[in-house]
Motif scaffolding. Structure first.
Motif, PDB file in Angstrom:
ATOM      1  N   LEU A 523      30.141 -19.912  32.841  1.00 21.78           N
ATOM      2  CA  LEU A 523      31.229 -20.768  33.338  1.00 21.78           C
ATOM      3  C   LEU A 523      31.724 -20.302  34.705  1.00 21.78           C
ATOM      4  N   VAL A 524      31.873 -18.974  34.892  1.00 25.05           N
ATOM      5  CA  VAL A 524      32.305 -18.449  36.190  1.00 25.05           C
ATOM      6  C   VAL A 524      31.305 -18.808  37.271  1.00 25.05           C
ATOM      7  N   PHE A 525      30.030 -18.682  36.973  1.00 26.38           N
ATOM      8  CA  PHE A 525      28.980 -19.012  37.932  1.00 26.38           C
ATOM      9  C   PHE A 525      29.055 -20.487  38.347  1.00 26.38           C
ATOM     10  N   GLN A 526      29.216 -21.357  37.362  1.00 24.09           N
ATOM     11  CA  GLN A 526      29.286 -22.787  37.673  1.00 24.09           C
ATOM     12  C   GLN A 526      30.547 -23.128  38.478  1.00 24.09           C
ATOM     13  N   ILE A 527      31.686 -22.544  38.095  1.00 21.54           N
ATOM     14  CA  ILE A 527      32.932 -22.831  38.820  1.00 21.54           C
ATOM     15  C   ILE A 527      32.842 -22.337  40.256  1.00 21.54           C
ATOM     16  N   ASN A 528      32.284 -21.129  40.453  1.00 18.10           N
ATOM     17  CA  ASN A 528      32.149 -20.595  41.818  1.00 18.10           C
ATOM     18  C   ASN A 528      31.266 -21.483  42.677  1.00 18.10           C
ATOM     19  N   ASN A 529      30.209 -22.008  42.110  1.00 13.24           N
ATOM     20  CA  ASN A 529      29.300 -22.865  42.879  1.00 13.24           C
ATOM     21  C   ASN A 529      29.927 -24.226  43.165  1.00 13.24           C
ATOM     22  N   TYR A 530      30.615 -24.786  42.183  1.00 15.11           N
ATOM     23  CA  TYR A 530      31.320 -26.040  42.449  1.00 15.11           C
ATOM     24  C   TYR A 530      32.408 -25.837  43.495  1.00 15.11           C
ATOM     25  N   THR A 549      34.046 -36.376  44.442  1.00 16.15           N
ATOM     26  CA  THR A 549      34.670 -36.782  43.182  1.00 16.15           C
ATOM     27  C   THR A 549      33.885 -36.266  41.986  1.00 16.15           C
ATOM     28  N   SER A 550      32.577 -36.374  42.061  1.00 16.23           N
ATOM     29  CA  SER A 550      31.727 -35.934  40.951  1.00 16.23           C
ATOM     30  C   SER A 550      31.837 -34.438  40.730  1.00 16.23           C
ATOM     31  N   PHE A 551      31.749 -33.644  41.812  1.00 19.07           N
ATOM     32  CA  PHE A 551      31.810 -32.190  41.666  1.00 19.07           C
ATOM     33  C   PHE A 551      33.208 -31.725  41.256  1.00 19.07           C
ATOM     34  N   TRP A 552      34.230 -32.418  41.704  1.00 19.50           N
ATOM     35  CA  TRP A 552      35.590 -32.043  41.294  1.00 19.50           C
ATOM     36  C   TRP A 552      35.772 -32.245  39.796  1.00 19.50           C
ATOM     37  N   GLU A 553      35.259 -33.349  39.276  1.00 19.51           N
ATOM     38  CA  GLU A 553      35.355 -33.590  37.834  1.00 19.51           C
ATOM     39  C   GLU A 553      34.566 -32.547  37.060  1.00 19.51           C
ATOM     40  N   LEU A 554      33.378 -32.197  37.552  1.00 23.08           N
ATOM     41  CA  LEU A 554      32.589 -31.161  36.878  1.00 23.08           C
ATOM     42  C   LEU A 554      33.320 -29.821  36.906  1.00 23.08           C
ATOM     43  N   GLN A 555      33.918 -29.486  38.050  1.00 18.76           N
ATOM     44  CA  GLN A 555      34.629 -28.213  38.149  1.00 18.76           C
ATOM     45  C   GLN A 555      35.821 -28.170  37.188  1.00 18.76           C
ATOM     46  N   GLN A 556      36.577 -29.263  37.102  1.00 18.04           N
ATOM     47  CA  GLN A 556      37.722 -29.284  36.195  1.00 18.04           C
ATOM     48  C   GLN A 556      37.291 -29.117  34.742  1.00 18.04           C
ATOM     49  N   THR A 557      36.167 -29.722  34.398  1.00 15.25           N
ATOM     50  CA  THR A 557      35.655 -29.560  33.029  1.00 15.25           C
ATOM     51  C   THR A 557      35.308 -28.104  32.747  1.00 15.25           C
ATOM     52  N   ILE A 559      36.478 -25.461  34.352  1.00 10.87           N
ATOM     53  CA  ILE A 559      37.699 -24.642  34.402  1.00 10.87           C
ATOM     54  C   ILE A 559      38.426 -24.697  33.060  1.00 10.87           C
ATOM     55  N   ASN A 560      38.522 -25.903  32.513  1.00 15.17           N
ATOM     56  CA  ASN A 560      39.180 -26.032  31.206  1.00 15.17           C
ATOM     57  C   ASN A 560      38.441 -25.238  30.134  1.00 15.17           C
ATOM     58  N   ALA A 561      37.105 -25.283  30.182  1.00  7.28           N
ATOM     59  CA  ALA A 561      36.320 -24.511  29.206  1.00  7.28           C
ATOM     60  C   ALA A 561      36.500 -23.013  29.432  1.00  7.28           C
ATOM     61  N   PHE A 562      36.562 -22.592  30.710  1.00 12.01           N
ATOM     62  CA  PHE A 562      36.738 -21.168  31.005  1.00 12.01           C
ATOM     63  C   PHE A 562      38.112 -20.680  30.550  1.00 12.01           C
ATOM     64  N   VAL A 563      39.140 -21.518  30.751  1.00  9.55           N
ATOM     65  CA  VAL A 563      40.493 -21.135  30.335  1.00  9.55           C
ATOM     66  C   VAL A 563      40.517 -20.872  28.820  1.00  9.55           C
ATOM     67  N   GLU A 564      39.876 -21.768  28.078  1.00 11.28           N
ATOM     68  CA  GLU A 564      39.805 -21.540  26.632  1.00 11.28           C
ATOM     69  C   GLU A 564      39.048 -20.248  26.324  1.00 11.28           C
ATOM     70  N   ILE A 635      43.074 -21.038  38.963  1.00 17.82           N
ATOM     71  CA  ILE A 635      42.582 -20.955  37.583  1.00 17.82           C
ATOM     72  C   ILE A 635      43.516 -20.082  36.734  1.00 17.82           C
ATOM     73  N   LEU A 636      44.043 -19.019  37.359  1.00 16.72           N
ATOM     74  CA  LEU A 636      44.991 -18.158  36.650  1.00 16.72           C
ATOM     75  C   LEU A 636      46.224 -18.958  36.241  1.00 16.72           C
ATOM     76  N   GLN A 637      46.747 -19.759  37.140  1.00 15.06           N
ATOM     77  CA  GLN A 637      47.913 -20.571  36.807  1.00 15.06           C
ATOM     78  C   GLN A 637      47.578 -21.600  35.733  1.00 15.06           C
ATOM     79  N   THR A 638      46.357 -22.134  35.789  1.00 14.27           N
ATOM     80  CA  THR A 638      45.931 -23.069  34.738  1.00 14.27           C
ATOM     81  C   THR A 638      45.878 -22.370  33.390  1.00 14.27           C
TER      82      THR A 638
END
Length: 685
Positions: A523-530, A549-557, A559-564, A635-638
């Motif tokens: 997840l960290v790898f994907q978020i860093n690349n997005y 728009t596409s990459f922002w939606e992918l990154q948010q998805t 990030i939410n998974a990483f937060v969990e 991400i920390l604030q999220t």
């Protein structure tokens, strides 16, 4: 006595009678004797008569004088009456005389107008028919460049047209001047033809500014008009000579210019191995460097990044042309698109000037102007198409190709603004050629990404952004920036290619992600690349794009998974409790909820004891995981927001009646205390 005097006399008698009646009436009433009264009255009248006669006798001289004056006045009035009668008779005769003079004036005025009109037409006819000595001398002796010759040539053309019109009307005077006019015409045509041939021959001299003889021709464009009006064969000869000479001149110019210009192309241009999925290593630039121990410093950064190259579409669009010998002396080298721009701008400049010259000098418009222009520039344009096609087919720089496509659009619009539409087909052919090559190069990039074997990478994959992803971000950004500067909507062909490339990049990311061991690392790898993609796009592209728009939606998805994933090791029991109990609370299953009362004490006390250390650990781990500090703090604030939401939901579940007897609820940490603690980790920018 007149009627008026009679009326006055009757009026006086009436008054006398009225007075006498009153006197008589008064006398009767007073008792006076009428006979006595009548005698008194008669005496009074006689006395008055005597007084009146005596007065007239006394005034006899005055009365005689008055009589004479009255007689004189009567005679004067009689003479005046005679004079007025005579004057009235004379006035009647004057009125008839005035009417007669007015009629004569109208007739004389009409005669004058007719004579003046005849005189004007006859004078103009004579002037148009007569050949003055000054004209003969100017046509025969004056140089063609002199203004006197041009003025007399205009006059000669006027006389020729007038002579044709009079000859059609069988005017006998035409025979007197016909031979003179014709001789002057042939002499003028001979001198004009020689002068035009000499001027056209100047185009054949090398290193000559062809606009100088063109300006001389434009200054005397009436010469061609004179030839065209009087001898179309000679006019065609002049036009054919110009077309043949100038077409050869332009062909030689563009052939030499293109040949010399492409010698200035950078030797370090993109090659067939400079692809999106290629290994991030240098390549030798010469045969000697293969055996050299010193590595080459060649970088692929210029292949995938735009840099300042977009200036070609704005400030440098109409910059001065590249002068090959000057650039060679200065040891300058240029990208392909710079050379392409210089060639196209040279073509635009020359074509604009030439089209306007042909339309003006040869007096053509519409399709006739386009046909004549094609005769002049046809060979040059065909050669340019062939030369550019040869260079385009070996160009592996997709950004350069797309810049050239945008340049074609810009210059085509510029030609339309100048009302020169005669080379639209050239732009269409060039654009079609560039689009085909651009699509081929983009497919090569996509194939290189698709064929990248992540299991054979020289360097192992870690959580940092992968260099291919950075390349892709710069690469895509370049196309979006160029599109934005062009002021056009996204071309459907470009959008299709970017969509295909995005799919290949997402596939590569999935393959690279599979090389990492843990879910958190992936997840960290994907978020860093997005994040690196979004940062590059946000930094340079202002318009909204489908890719962002596409990459922002992918990154948010992700990030939410990483937060969990980051919260689970520290607050897994609380999160599990909330996720399991919330559906039961909604359905009000008190008996099922009662089974969880034993876990509440453990969760509350564990949270109270460890929540601060857990927050610190989460903060440390997140900031260490993400290469972009801003992204990490977001991400920390999220994560903290999600934690507060879980804790709020936990409190809400505990407020159910099933947990009323849980005394441990008094040990719950106040949510406001938690939020105050979390604010300490809020970054200050």
């Amino acid at each position: 006595m007149s009627r008026k005097d009679d009326i006055a006399h009757d009026f006086d008698l009436a008054n006398v009678f009225e007075v006498d009646n009153e006197v008589v009436r008064a006398s009767l009433e007073s008792g006076v004797d009428l006979r006595e009264y009548s005698t008194n009255i008669e005496n009074q009248l006689k006395s008055a008569h005597r007084d009146a006669v005596q007065d007239c006798i006394d005034q006899a001289e005055k009365l005689a004088d008055l009589h004479n004056r009255i007689s004189d006045c009567d005679q004067s009035f009689e003479r005046l009456e005679t004079m007025l009668s005579n004057f009235l008779v004379e006035l009647g005769s004057i009125s008839s005389d005035m009417q007669r003079l007015q009629e004569q004036s109208v007739v004389i005025n009409q005669q004058l107008n007719n004579r003046q009109r005849v005189r004007g037409e006859l004078s103009q006819f004579v002037d148009d028919m007569v050949v003055p000595h000054t004209m003969i001398k100017a046509i025969l002796e004056r140089d063609v460049n002199e203004n006197d010759f041009l003025e007399q040539l205009h006059e000669l053309q006027h006389k020729l047209q007038f002579l044709k019109a009079q000859e059609f009307q069988d005017a006998k005077a035409v025979g007197d001047v016909h031979d003179v006019i014709e001789n002057l015409k042939y002499k003028a045509m001979e001198k004009i033809r020689e002068w035009l041939i000499v001027k056209i021959s100047l185009f054949k001299k090398p290193l000559t500014n062809y606009q100088i003889p063109q300006n001389a021709l434009l200054k005397n464009r009436f010469f061609y008009e004179f030839l065209l009006a009087n001898d179309r064969q000679v006019a065609r000869e002049i036009k054919d000579e110009y077309v043949d000479t100038v077409s050869k001149m332009f062909f030689s110019y563009f052939k030499t210019y293109v040949s010399r210009l492409f010698k200035l192309q950078m030797s370090d241009s993109a090659g067939k191995d400079d692809l999106l999925g290629a290994e991030d290593s240098v390549k030798p630039t010469s045969f000697s460097s293969v055996f050299s121990s010193k590595p080459s410093t060649r970088s692929r950064a210029t292949v995938f990044s735009l840099g300042k190259r977009q200036n070609l579409l704005s400030v440098d669009l109409m910059a001065p042309l590249i002068v090959p010998h000057a650039a060679q002396q200065a040891n300058e080298r240029f990208q392909f698109e710079c050379l392409f721009r210089s060639i196209q701008y040279a073509l635009v400049d020359h074509c604009s000037h030439e089209f306007l010259f042909l339309s003006d000098f040869f007096m053509v418009n519409g399709q006739a102007a386009v046909d004549l222009f094609s005769q002049v520039m046809g060979r040059s344009i065909s050669h340019l198409l062939k030369a550019i096609e040869e260079k385009v087919t070996v160009n592996y720089d997709a950004i350069s190709l797309f810049l050239c496509i945008c340049l074609c659009t810009k210059y085509c619009e510029l030609m339309s603004e100048r009302s020169v539409v005669s080379i639209d087909g050239f732009w269409e052919n060039i654009a079609k050629m560039l689009w085909l090559r651009f699509e081929a190069v983009m497919n090569m990039h996509n194939e290189s990404v698709r064929n990248l074997d992540v299991r054979k990478l020289q360097t192992p994959v870690d959580t940092r952004p992968y260099y291919v992803i950075r390349r892709y971000a710069e690469f895509t950004c370049a196309f979006l920036v160029c599109t934005e500067i062009s002021g056009k909507k996204m071309d459907t062909r470009l959008q299709s290619m970017l969509t295909k490339q995005q799919a290949e990049i997402e596939g590569l990311l999935n393959r690279l992600t599979s090389q990492l061991k843990t879910k958190k690392e992936r997840l960290v790898f994907q978020i860093n690349n997005y994040d690196i993609i979004l940062n590059i796009l946000d930094e340079r592209v202002t318009m909204e794009s489908k890719e962002r728009t596409s990459f922002w939606e992918l990154q948010q998805t992700k990030i939410n998974a990483f937060v969990e994933e980051i919260l689970a090791p520290h607050f897994s029991s609380l999160i599990q409790f909330v996720n399991e109990c919330e559906p039961l609370v909604e359905q009000n299953h008190s008996q099922l909820l009662a089974r969880y009362t034993g876990k509440v004490t453990q969760i509350v006390r564990s949270f109270s004891a460890d929540w601060k250390r857990s927050i610190e650990a989460i903060n440390h781990e997140i900031l260490q995981s993400f290469t972009n500090f801003k992204n990490g703090t977001n991400i920390l604030q999220t994560a903290f927001t999600q934690l507060v939401q879980y804790y709020h939901r936990f409190n809400k579940v505990l407020s159910h009646e099933a947990f009323n007897e849980c005394s441990v609820k008094n040990e719950l940490v106040n949510i406001h205390h938690i939020m105050m603690e979390l604010k300490k980790y809020k970054p200050v920018y």
